[in-house]
Scaffold this active site. Structure first.
Site, PDB file in Angstrom:
ATOM      1  N   ASP A  70     -33.644 -31.208  19.570  1.00 46.70           N
ATOM      2  CA  ASP A  70     -34.818 -30.401  19.924  1.00 46.70           C
ATOM      3  C   ASP A  70     -35.574 -30.003  18.661  1.00 46.70           C
ATOM      4  O   ASP A  70     -35.019 -29.375  17.764  1.00 46.70           O
ATOM      5  CB  ASP A  70     -34.372 -29.155  20.692  1.00 46.70           C
ATOM      6  CG  ASP A  70     -35.505 -28.491  21.448  1.00 46.70           C
ATOM      7  OD1 ASP A  70     -36.603 -28.330  20.863  1.00 46.70           O
ATOM      8  OD2 ASP A  70     -35.317 -28.133  22.612  1.00 46.70           O
ATOM      9  N   SER A 120     -40.834 -28.044  25.320  1.00 41.69           N
ATOM     10  CA  SER A 120     -39.633 -28.796  25.669  1.00 41.69           C
ATOM     11  C   SER A 120     -39.492 -29.058  27.164  1.00 41.69           C
ATOM     12  O   SER A 120     -38.841 -30.026  27.561  1.00 41.69           O
ATOM     13  CB  SER A 120     -38.384 -28.054  25.171  1.00 41.69           C
ATOM     14  OG  SER A 120     -38.399 -27.933  23.769  1.00 41.69           O
ATOM     15  N   PHE A 309     -20.216 -20.832  26.258  1.00 44.45           N
ATOM     16  CA  PHE A 309     -19.550 -20.346  25.053  1.00 44.45           C
ATOM     17  C   PHE A 309     -20.236 -19.177  24.372  1.00 44.45           C
ATOM     18  O   PHE A 309     -19.772 -18.716  23.335  1.00 44.45           O
ATOM     19  CB  PHE A 309     -19.386 -21.509  24.067  1.00 44.45           C
ATOM     20  CG  PHE A 309     -18.570 -22.646  24.620  1.00 44.45           C
ATOM     21  CD1 PHE A 309     -17.195 -22.536  24.729  1.00 44.45           C
ATOM     22  CD2 PHE A 309     -19.184 -23.801  25.081  1.00 44.45           C
ATOM     23  CE1 PHE A 309     -16.443 -23.567  25.249  1.00 44.45           C
ATOM     24  CE2 PHE A 309     -18.439 -24.836  25.606  1.00 44.45           C
ATOM     25  CZ  PHE A 309     -17.059 -24.719  25.703  1.00 44.45           C
ATOM     26  N   GLU A 353     -27.849 -32.231  23.831  1.00 45.04           N
ATOM     27  CA  GLU A 353     -28.952 -31.614  23.097  1.00 45.04           C
ATOM     28  C   GLU A 353     -28.446 -30.740  21.963  1.00 45.04           C
ATOM     29  O   GLU A 353     -27.564 -29.906  22.150  1.00 45.04           O
ATOM     30  CB  GLU A 353     -29.812 -30.738  24.016  1.00 45.04           C
ATOM     31  CG  GLU A 353     -31.017 -30.166  23.274  1.00 45.04           C
ATOM     32  CD  GLU A 353     -31.554 -28.849  23.829  1.00 45.04           C
ATOM     33  OE1 GLU A 353     -32.704 -28.510  23.512  1.00 45.04           O
ATOM     34  OE2 GLU A 353     -30.821 -28.145  24.560  1.00 45.04           O
ATOM     35  N   ASP A 399     -37.702 -34.077  21.296  1.00 44.18           N
ATOM     36  CA  ASP A 399     -38.717 -33.783  22.302  1.00 44.18           C
ATOM     37  C   ASP A 399     -40.075 -33.532  21.657  1.00 44.18           C
ATOM     38  O   ASP A 399     -41.118 -33.806  22.246  1.00 44.18           O
ATOM     39  CB  ASP A 399     -38.298 -32.594  23.172  1.00 44.18           C
ATOM     40  CG  ASP A 399     -37.766 -31.422  22.361  1.00 44.18           C
ATOM     41  OD1 ASP A 399     -37.698 -31.516  21.120  1.00 44.18           O
ATOM     42  OD2 ASP A 399     -37.387 -30.403  22.967  1.00 44.18           O
ATOM     43  N   HIS A 495     -44.393 -25.561  17.359  1.00 44.68           N
ATOM     44  CA  HIS A 495     -44.213 -27.004  17.473  1.00 44.68           C
ATOM     45  C   HIS A 495     -45.397 -27.716  16.825  1.00 44.68           C
ATOM     46  O   HIS A 495     -46.430 -27.108  16.533  1.00 44.68           O
ATOM     47  CB  HIS A 495     -44.150 -27.418  18.947  1.00 44.68           C
ATOM     48  CG  HIS A 495     -42.996 -26.824  19.693  1.00 44.68           C
ATOM     49  ND1 HIS A 495     -42.851 -26.932  21.058  1.00 44.68           N
ATOM     50  CD2 HIS A 495     -41.922 -26.115  19.274  1.00 44.68           C
ATOM     51  CE1 HIS A 495     -41.753 -26.324  21.446  1.00 44.68           C
ATOM     52  NE2 HIS A 495     -41.171 -25.808  20.368  1.00 44.68           N
TER      53      HIS A 495
END
Length: 535
Positions: A70, A120, A309, A353, A399, A495
């Site tokens: 990503d 994304s 997690f 990912e 992405d 981005h």
């Protein structure tokens, strides 16, 4: 017709002439200078060419693994390969990440239907469903209205993971972000808004209208898929690893996990414990939340496993040792997933990912973004070691990119996180105002942070924005806690809109070439696995 025949024979004649002329060219390889042919650059290139000539030319695969870094743009790949090389006592530039030696690659256009620079949700939907869509929506086409539940029905699309389930294959999802985050969610959920991760994130009218949150859709994936296709009977996702426990637990401290970081870990306002619902639905499955639970999973005998997690995103790779109860690495997650999924002789589809590459960049930390990219490369290598390129197609891509730059004129081998030192110089280069500057930087974001040995990039969000030029003379820019300068002050770096890369190895990899639209990734997967029955 006459013109066509003339053109056809004209082309044939040209090819014959080319072949005859080639046959007349003398073989002069043995006459090239010895210092040229013995040069390692020359011999390495020859070796790489021979490897490509021996590439697998099969088109059909048993398994597909889609790796998504990503935010892993081209500049991130370049900087990460140099950093990894320098960590291994190389100059750095000559290094390659594991997947950069794959025999086939392409450039990928990332724009969304409604946006030049993408997010994304739209990009991952394109990769797993075969069509482009809007910013911020999950598993739907562009006819959706973001945030409007009433526009959902009839605009849902079917993903590669869902088709693999229908075909009887095993399926898996791994993310170091929340498992309900945009990239992993796009494989299994249909939502008018990527932010509807649990019911507390949804407007009341959407809940009343019958839309369901993303966490709910993961738990009820099997039922939801079967309801959309008459006569379909699937057994559900076998492996789901990631963060995001808060979206599966009620807002009640009594449901806190043993390693909860917050006083009340859960966010759900409907009182539901989705982890308990999953265990009731799959009594033979294993729900785990820490390193000890992960280590106890026997891949040979485990039917399925659900691992959450962390309360939110998993730790950055560099910060993982600071986790309260311990977290497995992306490489370990990938290894365990493959060990479980390959128990199915019908094959498997796995999406992996590395979500925190993106988060490192958003926080302005090249160190965290690059060290997570290196771990991502390690996970790809593990997958390569565990599978056979005769039957497994591995695709590695991103992405989107980030406004992350590599600039100045640093000499060969200059520390990639360091200040620019020019060729034939020992001193740091300076700008027009006499200030040193780093090779790496950001066009926008929070700006320079000098946080010493800090390994959690997100600490920057608690600091004041510090964009613009800063005197770095006494700052250790190689430190893990250094955040690069940024030109335009923003609360979070953004981005970027340039193309990213796609790397492929295994059956069908030869279709990865040129410059392609992002939705082509799905069609490459479909071609390899024949998911739709159309090839």
């Amino acid at each position: 017709m006459t013109l066509f025949i003339k053109a056809k024979f004209s082309k044939l004649g040209a090819l014959v002439a080319l072949a005859l002329s080639s046959a007349c060219i003398p073989a002069i390889a043995n006459d090239l200078p010895e210092h040229q042919t013995s040069n390692p650059w020359y011999s390495d290139a020859q070796s790489q060419l021979m490897q490509k000539l021996n590439t697998n030319n099969n088109f059909k695969a048993k398994n597909v693994i889609l790796f998504v870094g990503d935010g892993m743009g081209i500049s991130t790949l370049t900087a990460a390969r140099i950093l990894q090389g320098q960590q291994n006592n190389m100059l750095g530039e000559e290094n390659n990440l594991s997947f950069e030696v794959f025999p086939h690659s392409a450039l990928v256009k990332t724009y969304n239907v409604d946006a030049q620079t993408p997010d994304s949700a739209g990009t991952m939907t394109a990769m797993v469903a075969g069509l482009k869509t809007d910013v911020g929506v999950i598993g739907v086409d562009e006819d959706i209205e973001r945030g409007d539940c009433s526009t959902l029905q009839g605009n849902e699309v079917t993903t590669a993971l869902e088709l693999a389930e229908i075909k009887g294959m095993s399926t898996g999802i791994i993310s170091t972000a929340r498992i309900t985050h945009a990239t992993p969610a796009a494989t299994y959920a249909k939502s008018p808004d990527r932010n509807w991760e649990d019911v507390s994130d949804m407007p009341e009218d959407a809940v009343t209208a019958g839309c369901t949150d993303i966490a709910d859709q993961l738990i009820n994936f099997e039922r939801n898929l079967e309801s959309r296709f008459t006569g379909v009977d699937v057994d559900g996702i076998e492996v789901a690893f990631g963060g995001g426990r808060r979206h599966f637990l009620p807002r009640d401290e009594a449901f806190n996990s043993p390693d909860a970081a917050s006083s009340t870990e859960g966010d759900r306002t409907d009182g539901r414990d989705l982890t308990a619902e999953w265990q009731e639905k799959y009594p033979q499955g294993a729900y785990i939340f820490d390193a000890a639970g992960f280590d106890s999973v026997d891949a040979a005998s485990t039917e399925r496993v659900f691992g959450l997690f962390n309360e939110s995103h998993m730790q950055y790779e560099a910060d993982r040792e600071n986790d309260i109860a311990g977290e497995p690495s992306l490489t370990q997650l990938t290894e365990k997933a493959i060990d479980i999924l390959d128990n199915n002789n019908k094959g498997f589809f796995l999406m992996v990912e590395s979500g925190r590459i993106d988060h490192g960049h958003h926080a302005g930390s090249a160190y965290n973004a690059l060290t997570d990219t290196i771990e991502f490369s390690n996970a790809v290598q593990k997958a390569m070691d565990m599978t056979n390129d005769e039957d497994t197609l591995i695709l590695v891509t991103a992405d989107h990119g980030h406004v992350f730059t590599i600039a100045g004129y640093p000499k060969r081998g200059n520390p990639i996180l360091g200040k620019v030192v020019g060729v034939n110089s020992e001193d740091a280069a300076t700008d027009a105002n006499g200030l040193p500057y780093t090779t790496l930087g950001y066009t926008n974001g929070r700006g320079m942070m000098d946080l010493g040995s800090e390994t959690n990039a997100d600490v920057a969000y608690g600091m004041d924005i510090n964009a613009g030029r800063i005197d770095l003379t006494l700052v250790d820019t190689n430190a893990s806690g250094f955040h690069q300068e940024a030109l335009v002050p923003l609360t979070s770096e953004t981005h970027s809109g340039e193309d990213i890369s796609l790397h492929a190895s295994g059956p069908g990899a030869q279709l990865v070439q040129g410059t392609v639209e992002q939705n082509m990734v799905f069609h490459v997967i479909d071609q390899a696995l024949n998911l739709t029955g159309s090839n």
